[in-house]
Scaffold this active site. Structure first.
Site, PDB file in Angstrom:
ATOM      1  N   GLU A 191      -4.288  -0.601   3.477  1.00  0.00           N
ATOM      2  CA  GLU A 191      -3.141  -1.356   3.204  1.00  0.00           C
ATOM      3  C   GLU A 191      -2.888  -2.380   4.218  1.00  0.00           C
ATOM      4  O   GLU A 191      -3.607  -2.635   5.156  1.00  0.00           O
ATOM      5  CB  GLU A 191      -1.783  -0.516   3.165  1.00  0.00           C
ATOM      6  CG  GLU A 191      -1.776   0.730   2.239  1.00  0.00           C
ATOM      7  CD  GLU A 191      -1.677   0.313   0.773  1.00  0.00           C
ATOM      8  OE1 GLU A 191      -1.139  -0.874   0.684  1.00  0.00           O
ATOM      9  OE2 GLU A 191      -2.031   1.103  -0.220  1.00  0.00           O
ATOM     10  N   LYS A 206      -0.912  15.374   3.495  1.00  0.00           N
ATOM     11  CA  LYS A 206      -1.677  16.145   2.606  1.00  0.00           C
ATOM     12  C   LYS A 206      -2.145  17.463   3.139  1.00  0.00           C
ATOM     13  O   LYS A 206      -2.159  18.566   2.252  1.00  0.00           O
ATOM     14  CB  LYS A 206      -3.046  15.225   2.016  1.00  0.00           C
ATOM     15  CG  LYS A 206      -2.708  14.090   1.580  1.00  0.00           C
ATOM     16  CD  LYS A 206      -4.058  13.204   1.533  1.00  0.00           C
ATOM     17  CE  LYS A 206      -3.711  11.733   0.890  1.00  0.00           C
ATOM     18  NZ  LYS A 206      -4.842  10.664   0.795  1.00  0.00           N
ATOM     19  N   GLY A 303      -8.150   5.733  -6.016  1.00  0.00           N
ATOM     20  CA  GLY A 303      -8.316   4.897  -7.053  1.00  0.00           C
ATOM     21  C   GLY A 303      -7.520   4.907  -8.205  1.00  0.00           C
ATOM     22  O   GLY A 303      -7.257   6.120  -8.672  1.00  0.00           O
TER      23      GLY A 303
END
Length: 433
Positions: A191, A206, A303
């Site tokens: 980013e 996560k 993705g």
């Protein structure tokens, strides 16, 4: 065949357009899987006129979330907006309205997952979030279903593609961190503000989700010990290679009896470990179960289509549940109370790189300091610096408690002969059955 299932989509960026395309292109297979047609009928966007490279029928796009959340004909809401504020609010409202939710939002699930899953159970709705961890790798479903009969003792993984891409280029091409970071931004792997990735926050979210599911214990983001990768130097990587290791940013969830440790930190992995060969933007999660032994799950961690595939797979699961009349019954209350290991109970090997004065007795004094903290040394490397005035000493310890290791770092910092402790990293070995 039953009537058509109507879907609302919150967010229409890269992943959102991927979801729409998969639903359209794979309609025959989806109908076969769930027994009815699936249609995305309304999509929440910020800009009605933006060209997203995909055709949408007139009237599908809306600026008002309530056009989706309060539409009685919409059965399932898919949230791919990102962020926590509006996304959490919309997920809550959808569940309160009796709609099932599929989300890719790791931030919301790491910080508010317990609250939202409890609400889903109360309202008889499903909340699925496979795409929130490791993109196209079905790791959450594997933990909940595929390994349901096993007792998982350890999970370690590369769960952030940005940092893995940077470390791969630094390792294999000898390039500098700042240079590779700029390249990662240009390629869309990082980013504009990469803080969440490079400081380990994304990976921490996560691994907290993985730990919660794998250990059946409510783990919060605040339970994760986090160290980012911005301090890693080319010299660290070169010395690691010399000693037979590869540097990776590793998320770790480790359980011993009834206590757990959860962390994200730069870690040296032996070159023969399968995680050492996971390169570029790919992700992998290594799982140790008492019955199954060692398994690894590898694939694209982000993705457009990998993430969209996970989302649509969750959508299929929700619609199958609906057909069977079992929506809202998938929540399993955590089996164990949260018990975190203390520093005295966390054991690991460590790599430490020291700059010391190259004078008689220095090396002996260093080994004495490690000995006083009950730390034995597995590997030692010494290199002269500054025309022999300094020595760079690289040490890999045997297994030691985190408490004792912190103690030795403090003692090293107090030694006159030690100019600086340049770096230190955790070292993970190859698991033995």
């Amino acid at each position: 065949m039953s009537e058509k299932m109507m879907i609302g989509l919150l967010g229409f960026g890269t992943v959102g357009t991927g979801v729409l395309q998969i639903v359209r292109d794979h309609q025959d297979k989806l109908v076969h899987q769930v027994g009815c047609p699936i249609e995305i009928s309304r999509i929440l966007v910020n800009d009605l006129d933006k060209d997203r490279g995909i055709h949408v029928e007139e009237g599908m796009l809306t600026l008002n979330a309530d056009d989706i959340l309060e539409d009685p004909e919409i059965d399932v809401v898919i949230e791919v907006m990102g962020g926590t504020g509006d996304a959490r609010k919309y997920i809550r409202k959808a569940l309160e309205q009796g709609k099932h939710v599929v989300t890719a939002n790791k931030d919301v699930m790491a910080e508010h997952g317990s609250e939202l899953l409890t609400l889903a159970n109360k309202t008889g709705t499903d909340l699925y979030y496979e795409a929130s961890v490791a993109g196209g790798i079905p790791i959450l479903r594997t933990l909940v279903e595929g390994l349901a009969s096993d007792r998982i003792t350890k999970m370690m993984g590369i769960v952030n593609g940005t940092t893995n891409y940077i470390l791969t280029k630094m390792t294999k091409e000898g390039r500098l961190y700042d240079e590779v970071l700029q390249e990662a931004k240009a390629l869309g792997y990082a980013e504009a503000d990469p803080t969440s990735d490079v400081e380990g926050i994304d990976a921490a979210r996560k691994i907290s989700i993985l730990g919660t599911l794998g250990f059946s214990m409510n783990l919060d983001l605040s339970d994760v010990s986090v160290t980012g990768m911005t301090g890693i130097t080319s010299e660290d990587i070169q010395y690691a290679e010399q000693l037979g290791y590869t540097m990776k940013l590793i998320g770790l969830a480790n359980r011993c009896e009834d206590k757990v440790e959860v962390s994200v930190e730069p870690t040296l992995i032996p070159n023969e470990h399968p995680l050492a060969s996971v390169d570029d933007e790919f992700n992998a999660v290594y799982v140790y179960g008492e019955a199954v032994g060692e398994t690894m799950y590898y694939g694209p961690g982000a993705g457009k289509f990998p993430t969209a595939t996970s989302i649509v797979s969750d959508l299929v699961a929700v619609l199958r549940n609906k057909r069977l009349g079992v929506n809202g019954k998938s929540l399993v209350i955590p089996q164990f109370d949260k018990k975190l290991k203390t520093d005295e109970e966390i054991f690991s090997k460590y790599f430490v790189r020291i700059h010391a004065k190259d004078q008689p007795g220095t090396f002996g004094n260093l080994t004495d300091v490690f000995g006083t903290c009950d730390i034995s040394l597995e590997k030692i490397l010494q290199v002269p610096l500054n025309e022999g005035r300094l020595a760079e000493i690289i040490v890999v310890t045997h297994g030691v408690s985190r408490k004792n290791y912190k103690d030795v770092l403090k003692k090293l910092d107090e030694m006159d002969a030690v100019v600086e402790v340049k770096s230190t990293y955790r070292v993970e070995g190859v698991m033995k059955r």
